[in-house]
Motif scaffolding. Sequence first.
Motif, PDB file in Angstrom:
ATOM      1  N   THR A 156      21.331  39.523  76.446  1.00 23.59           N
ATOM      2  CA  THR A 156      19.950  39.367  75.697  1.00 23.59           C
ATOM      3  C   THR A 156      18.880  38.907  76.716  1.00 23.59           C
ATOM      4  O   THR A 156      18.971  38.401  77.722  1.00 23.59           O
ATOM      5  CB  THR A 156      20.074  38.061  74.751  1.00 23.59           C
ATOM      6  N   ILE A 157      17.700  39.529  76.374  1.00 23.67           N
ATOM      7  CA  ILE A 157      16.557  39.139  77.388  1.00 23.67           C
ATOM      8  C   ILE A 157      15.926  37.942  76.456  1.00 23.67           C
ATOM      9  O   ILE A 157      15.200  38.130  75.668  1.00 23.67           O
ATOM     10  CB  ILE A 157      15.491  40.300  77.515  1.00 23.67           C
ATOM     11  N   TYR A 158      15.939  36.766  77.251  1.00 25.86           N
ATOM     12  CA  TYR A 158      15.383  35.450  76.349  1.00 25.86           C
ATOM     13  C   TYR A 158      14.043  35.425  76.621  1.00 25.86           C
ATOM     14  O   TYR A 158      13.459  34.759  75.692  1.00 25.86           O
ATOM     15  CB  TYR A 158      16.508  34.439  76.938  1.00 25.86           C
ATOM     16  N   VAL A 159      13.430  35.442  77.706  1.00 21.40           N
ATOM     17  CA  VAL A 159      12.028  35.243  77.994  1.00 21.40           C
ATOM     18  C   VAL A 159      11.606  36.766  78.357  1.00 21.40           C
ATOM     19  O   VAL A 159      11.893  36.671  79.740  1.00 21.40           O
ATOM     20  CB  VAL A 159      11.994  34.320  78.988  1.00 21.40           C
ATOM     21  N   HIS A 163      11.508  38.666  82.698  1.00 23.12           N
ATOM     22  CA  HIS A 163      12.481  39.510  83.102  1.00 23.12           C
ATOM     23  C   HIS A 163      12.077  40.754  83.986  1.00 23.12           C
ATOM     24  O   HIS A 163      10.936  41.075  83.646  1.00 23.12           O
ATOM     25  CB  HIS A 163      12.931  40.347  81.487  1.00 23.12           C
ATOM     26  N   TRP A 164      12.667  40.874  85.127  1.00 20.84           N
ATOM     27  CA  TRP A 164      12.251  41.957  85.958  1.00 20.84           C
ATOM     28  C   TRP A 164      13.150  43.109  85.682  1.00 20.84           C
ATOM     29  O   TRP A 164      14.318  43.233  86.200  1.00 20.84           O
ATOM     30  CB  TRP A 164      12.539  41.469  87.350  1.00 20.84           C
ATOM     31  N   TYR A 167      14.779  45.472  88.533  1.00 19.30           N
ATOM     32  CA  TYR A 167      15.947  45.084  89.399  1.00 19.30           C
ATOM     33  C   TYR A 167      17.302  45.389  88.820  1.00 19.30           C
ATOM     34  O   TYR A 167      18.087  45.440  89.615  1.00 19.30           O
ATOM     35  CB  TYR A 167      15.876  43.225  89.566  1.00 19.30           C
ATOM     36  N   GLY A 168      17.350  45.599  87.517  1.00 15.28           N
ATOM     37  CA  GLY A 168      18.641  46.271  87.151  1.00 15.28           C
ATOM     38  C   GLY A 168      19.667  45.234  86.833  1.00 15.28           C
ATOM     39  O   GLY A 168      20.975  45.726  86.738  1.00 15.28           O
ATOM     40  N   MET A 169      19.160  43.964  86.644  1.00 16.37           N
ATOM     41  CA  MET A 169      20.428  42.905  86.354  1.00 16.37           C
ATOM     42  C   MET A 169      20.133  42.226  85.357  1.00 16.37           C
ATOM     43  O   MET A 169      18.880  41.947  84.906  1.00 16.37           O
ATOM     44  CB  MET A 169      20.430  41.965  87.582  1.00 16.37           C
ATOM     45  N   PRO A 170      21.150  41.854  84.347  1.00 16.95           N
ATOM     46  CA  PRO A 170      20.592  41.109  83.172  1.00 16.95           C
ATOM     47  C   PRO A 170      19.959  39.870  83.486  1.00 16.95           C
ATOM     48  O   PRO A 170      20.171  39.276  84.484  1.00 16.95           O
ATOM     49  CB  PRO A 170      21.964  40.934  82.432  1.00 16.95           C
ATOM     50  N   GLN A 171      19.096  39.326  82.422  1.00 14.16           N
ATOM     51  CA  GLN A 171      18.143  38.324  82.898  1.00 14.16           C
ATOM     52  C   GLN A 171      19.071  37.082  83.118  1.00 14.16           C
ATOM     53  O   GLN A 171      18.637  36.248  83.861  1.00 14.16           O
ATOM     54  CB  GLN A 171      17.266  37.992  81.684  1.00 14.16           C
ATOM     55  N   LEU A 172      20.007  36.698  82.196  1.00 16.48           N
ATOM     56  CA  LEU A 172      20.754  35.606  82.500  1.00 16.48           C
ATOM     57  C   LEU A 172      21.322  35.743  83.946  1.00 16.48           C
ATOM     58  O   LEU A 172      21.547  34.572  84.680  1.00 16.48           O
ATOM     59  CB  LEU A 172      22.125  35.485  81.338  1.00 16.48           C
ATOM     60  N   SER A 173      22.077  36.831  84.293  1.00 15.90           N
ATOM     61  CA  SER A 173      22.854  36.847  85.527  1.00 15.90           C
ATOM     62  C   SER A 173      21.785  36.726  86.717  1.00 15.90           C
ATOM     63  O   SER A 173      21.976  36.127  87.808  1.00 15.90           O
ATOM     64  CB  SER A 173      23.545  38.308  85.816  1.00 15.90           C
TER      65      SER A 173
END
Length: 416
Positions: A156-159, A163-164, A167-173
């Motif tokens: 999930t994209i929380y904010v 979110h970038w 970059y190709g990485m989940p937001q939490l990660s």
Amino acid sequence: MIQSHLKTLIFILLPPVLLALGMGAAIQGSWLPELPQGLVEALPWLMGGLAGVLAFLYGRTRTLICVALVLLVYLGIMLHIRPMAMAPGTDPLPELGYALMTMLIPVVFMANAFWSERYHLVMDLLLRLAAFGGLAGIAVFLAMNDPENMADLLLTIYVPALHWDAYGMPQLSFWSLVLCLGIMGFFLLRRPSPQWAGQWITLAGIGWMLPQLFHTYAVPVFTATLLLILAIAVIHESFQMAFRDDLTGLPGRRALNERLQRLGRRYTIAMTDVDHFKKFNDTHGHDLGDQVLRVVAAQLRKVSGGGRAYRYGGEEFTIIFPGKTVEQCIPHLEDVREAIEAYEIAVRDESSRPGSKREGRARRGQGKGKKVSVTISMGVAERSQDHPDPETVIKAADQALYAAKQAGRNQVCAAE
């Protein structure tokens, strides 16, 4: 003190950072020559073996775990994530496995960095493997038994504003990586060491490498680079342990002996001793005595005129001035002596130590307590026909130091 700290930090960080940045630029710019596929695939294991053997021989459990983590990331990318991402007819990215790995790796890296090496090497290694393996096992179990909820949590994209997507990485990660890098970087700035620097750069390098799934050789080549950085960190830290005094941070006796072998035809050596140090230790305790040695070392490190300070042993220090005469060195030695004499050290009265934090806050500002200062005596001699080698020059400087003590201490005395 701050200037010396910055020099240490730059000395520790600059080589591995330049190596990582240089390899990253070479990969992105396709500057590397065409490499045989077998060599590309073997490089990570060769560098991993080198770093692992060095870490094992020098008892660096944290570095051993870092090597294992880097190789696990490499295997996960090459054997699982990359084939699924590049196979036709599948999703463009195996998102849950990728998100799980990118979320856990920074957390494990940070936990490993702060886990001090206190036990026997094998016991320490087994404890770390059990803890981190258990954490990974629980995460994989949850992902396999409840993939939908795990996907909602990790993907999930929380904010959206933070979110970038490129970059190709989940937001939490991504924020797990940034947070762990920030915490580790803060402690690296406070207490720079080659092992901390190697781990921090390796984690940052993994963060750069993870999105490079579709590059031909980025993952294996950069993995080998990170493992080489860890191997260099082990060697660098072992060098520091051998040649640098742990209490004062100055180069130690072994470094001094090597430097004495490389002096030219003209040089001056000063021997320095803290006045009444044994009496000071007996009166105020060894903890404050250690603080005195650190203060003296910090001032000696600032000596001008091209001098370099070393800890000779106990409360004795040596300063070498290559290419200088005694007359040229004495003004610089006097400046250091006066700076140490003027420096005041706070002494805590053990009988008045507060019994609680509240009492301590109440007492704060009611007085700064007792302060003490120390002085040093110095003997200085230069190479001459009577003193043709470093050993005889040191003996002459020692005799001059004894003369300074006999004359009343807190002064610089030149050898006749």
